[in-house]
Design a protein around this motif. Structure first.
Motif, short mmCIF file in Angstrom:
data_model
loop_
_atom_site.label_atom_id
_atom_site.label_comp_id
_atom_site.label_asym_id
_atom_site.label_seq_id
_atom_site.Cartn_x
_atom_site.Cartn_y
_atom_site.Cartn_z
N ILE A 1 0.80 -1.21 0.00
CA ILE A 1 0.00 0.00 0.00
C ILE A 1 0.84 1.28 0.00
O ILE A 1 0.49 2.25 -0.66
CB ILE A 1 -1.03 -0.02 1.16
CG1 ILE A 1 -2.23 0.85 0.84
CG2 ILE A 1 -0.41 0.35 2.48
CD1 ILE A 1 -3.14 0.28 -0.19
N GLU A 2 1.97 1.29 0.70
CA GLU A 2 2.80 2.51 0.72
C GLU A 2 3.42 2.79 -0.64
O GLU A 2 3.49 3.95 -1.06
CB GLU A 2 3.85 2.45 1.83
CG GLU A 2 3.27 2.64 3.21
CD GLU A 2 2.36 3.87 3.33
OE1 GLU A 2 2.75 4.98 2.91
OE2 GLU A 2 1.24 3.72 3.85
N GLU A 3 3.86 1.76 -1.33
CA GLU A 3 4.41 1.97 -2.68
C GLU A 3 3.30 2.35 -3.66
O GLU A 3 3.54 3.16 -4.57
CB GLU A 3 5.15 0.72 -3.17
CG GLU A 3 6.49 0.54 -2.49
CD GLU A 3 7.30 -0.62 -3.06
OE1 GLU A 3 7.04 -1.05 -4.20
OE2 GLU A 3 8.20 -1.10 -2.35
N LEU A 4 2.11 1.80 -3.50
CA LEU A 4 0.98 2.21 -4.33
C LEU A 4 0.65 3.68 -4.09
O LEU A 4 0.39 4.44 -5.02
CB LEU A 4 -0.25 1.35 -4.04
CG LEU A 4 -0.21 -0.08 -4.56
CD1 LEU A 4 -1.32 -0.91 -3.93
CD2 LEU A 4 -0.31 -0.12 -6.07
N ARG A 5 0.69 4.08 -2.83
CA ARG A 5 0.45 5.48 -2.47
C ARG A 5 1.46 6.41 -3.17
O ARG A 5 1.09 7.44 -3.72
CB ARG A 5 0.59 5.62 -0.96
CG ARG A 5 -0.33 6.55 -0.33
CD ARG A 5 -0.11 6.51 1.19
NE ARG A 5 -1.25 6.09 1.93
CZ ARG A 5 -2.46 6.61 1.83
NH1 ARG A 5 -2.70 7.54 0.97
NH2 ARG A 5 -3.44 6.20 2.58
N LYS A 6 2.74 6.02 -3.16
CA LYS A 6 3.78 6.81 -3.84
C LYS A 6 3.53 6.82 -5.35
O LYS A 6 3.66 7.85 -6.00
CB LYS A 6 5.16 6.24 -3.54
CG LYS A 6 5.62 6.49 -2.13
CD LYS A 6 6.97 5.84 -1.87
CE LYS A 6 7.34 5.91 -0.41
NZ LYS A 6 8.54 5.16 -0.10
N HIS A 7 3.20 5.64 -5.91
CA HIS A 7 2.95 5.52 -7.34
C HIS A 7 1.83 6.47 -7.79
O HIS A 7 1.99 7.24 -8.73
CB HIS A 7 2.58 4.07 -7.68
CG HIS A 7 2.17 3.86 -9.09
ND1 HIS A 7 3.08 3.76 -10.12
CD2 HIS A 7 0.94 3.72 -9.64
CE1 HIS A 7 2.42 3.58 -11.26
NE2 HIS A 7 1.13 3.55 -10.99
N PHE A 8 0.71 6.42 -7.09
CA PHE A 8 -0.42 7.28 -7.46
C PHE A 8 -0.22 8.71 -7.00
O PHE A 8 -0.81 9.64 -7.57
CB PHE A 8 -1.73 6.71 -6.90
CG PHE A 8 -2.14 5.43 -7.56
CD1 PHE A 8 -2.38 5.37 -8.93
CD2 PHE A 8 -2.30 4.27 -6.83
CE1 PHE A 8 -2.76 4.19 -9.55
CE2 PHE A 8 -2.69 3.08 -7.44
CZ PHE A 8 -2.92 3.04 -8.80
N GLY A 9 0.63 8.92 -5.99
CA GLY A 9 0.89 10.25 -5.46
C GLY A 9 1.59 11.18 -6.43
O GLY A 9 1.53 12.40 -6.28
N ILE A 10 2.26 10.64 -7.44
CA ILE A 10 2.95 11.50 -8.41
C ILE A 10 2.00 12.13 -9.42
O ILE A 10 2.34 13.09 -10.08
CB ILE A 10 4.05 10.73 -9.18
CG1 ILE A 10 3.44 9.66 -10.08
CG2 ILE A 10 5.11 10.19 -8.25
CD1 ILE A 10 4.40 9.08 -11.09
N TYR A 11 0.79 11.62 -9.51
CA TYR A 11 -0.14 12.12 -10.53
C TYR A 11 -0.36 13.63 -10.47
O TYR A 11 -0.24 14.29 -11.50
CB TYR A 11 -1.48 11.37 -10.44
CG TYR A 11 -1.45 10.00 -11.10
CD1 TYR A 11 -0.48 9.06 -10.76
CD2 TYR A 11 -2.38 9.64 -12.04
CE1 TYR A 11 -0.45 7.81 -11.35
CE2 TYR A 11 -2.36 8.38 -12.63
CZ TYR A 11 -1.40 7.48 -12.28
OH TYR A 11 -1.37 6.26 -12.87
N PRO A 12 -0.68 14.22 -9.31
CA PRO A 12 -0.92 15.67 -9.29
C PRO A 12 0.31 16.50 -9.70
O PRO A 12 0.17 17.56 -10.28
CB PRO A 12 -1.31 15.97 -7.85
CG PRO A 12 -1.72 14.68 -7.27
CD PRO A 12 -0.94 13.63 -7.99
#
Length: 141
Positions: free
Chosen positions: A54-65
């Motif tokens: 979940i933390e890596e998924l958070r980072k992965h999707f966190g770059i979108y903005p």
């Protein structure tokens, strides 16, 4: 309910969620990650693990903005196959990068379109793995 489309609404919601992540005003969207993804979920792209847990998924999707002005997953999907807890979806995705300070105005040069084939494993109603291959669209229909 037709067994061949039991997850269709789920994936429509997940891709709508992903498309909204590029909106910098959409601060709380990452909190919804648990709605679609299992705590130990993985994203594997072209054979490489891009995110695991979940933390890596958070980072992965966190770059979108920060990186993307627009992310649009095109519907209807080209292919949608639902078999038990495995789902295969073929779709097009449009990505437009954000202009960065000092960058020349490149107009549509920041716009990229890809064809994606994704195979999802679903466990307990959440994505446990997404295996995908992508290719740049080069004028194909």
């Amino acid at each position: 309910m037709d067994a061949n489309v039991r997850y269709r609404d789920f994936f429509h919601g997940m891709y709508t969620w992903i498309s909204g992540l590029s909106d910098a005003e959409n601060h709380g969207t990452l909190d919804e990650i648990h709605r679609f993804w299992a705590a130990d979920a993985r994203i594997v792209t072209c054979g490489q693990v891009k995110a695991s847990g979940i933390e890596e998924l958070r980072k992965h999707f966190g770059i979108y903005p920060q990186q993307y002005e627009e992310v649009e997953i095109r519907e209807p999907f080209h292919t949608y196959l639902d078999s038990g807890d495995e789902v295969v979806i073929e779709y097009d995705i449009l990505i437009r990068g954000r202009q960065h300070e000092g960058a020349a105005d490149e107009g549509d040069a920041q716009r990229q379109e890809f064809r994606v084939i994704a195979i999802f494993s679903v466990t307990d109603g959440r994505i446990s793995e997404m295996r995908q291959v992508t290719a740049v669209k080069a004028g194909d229909a």
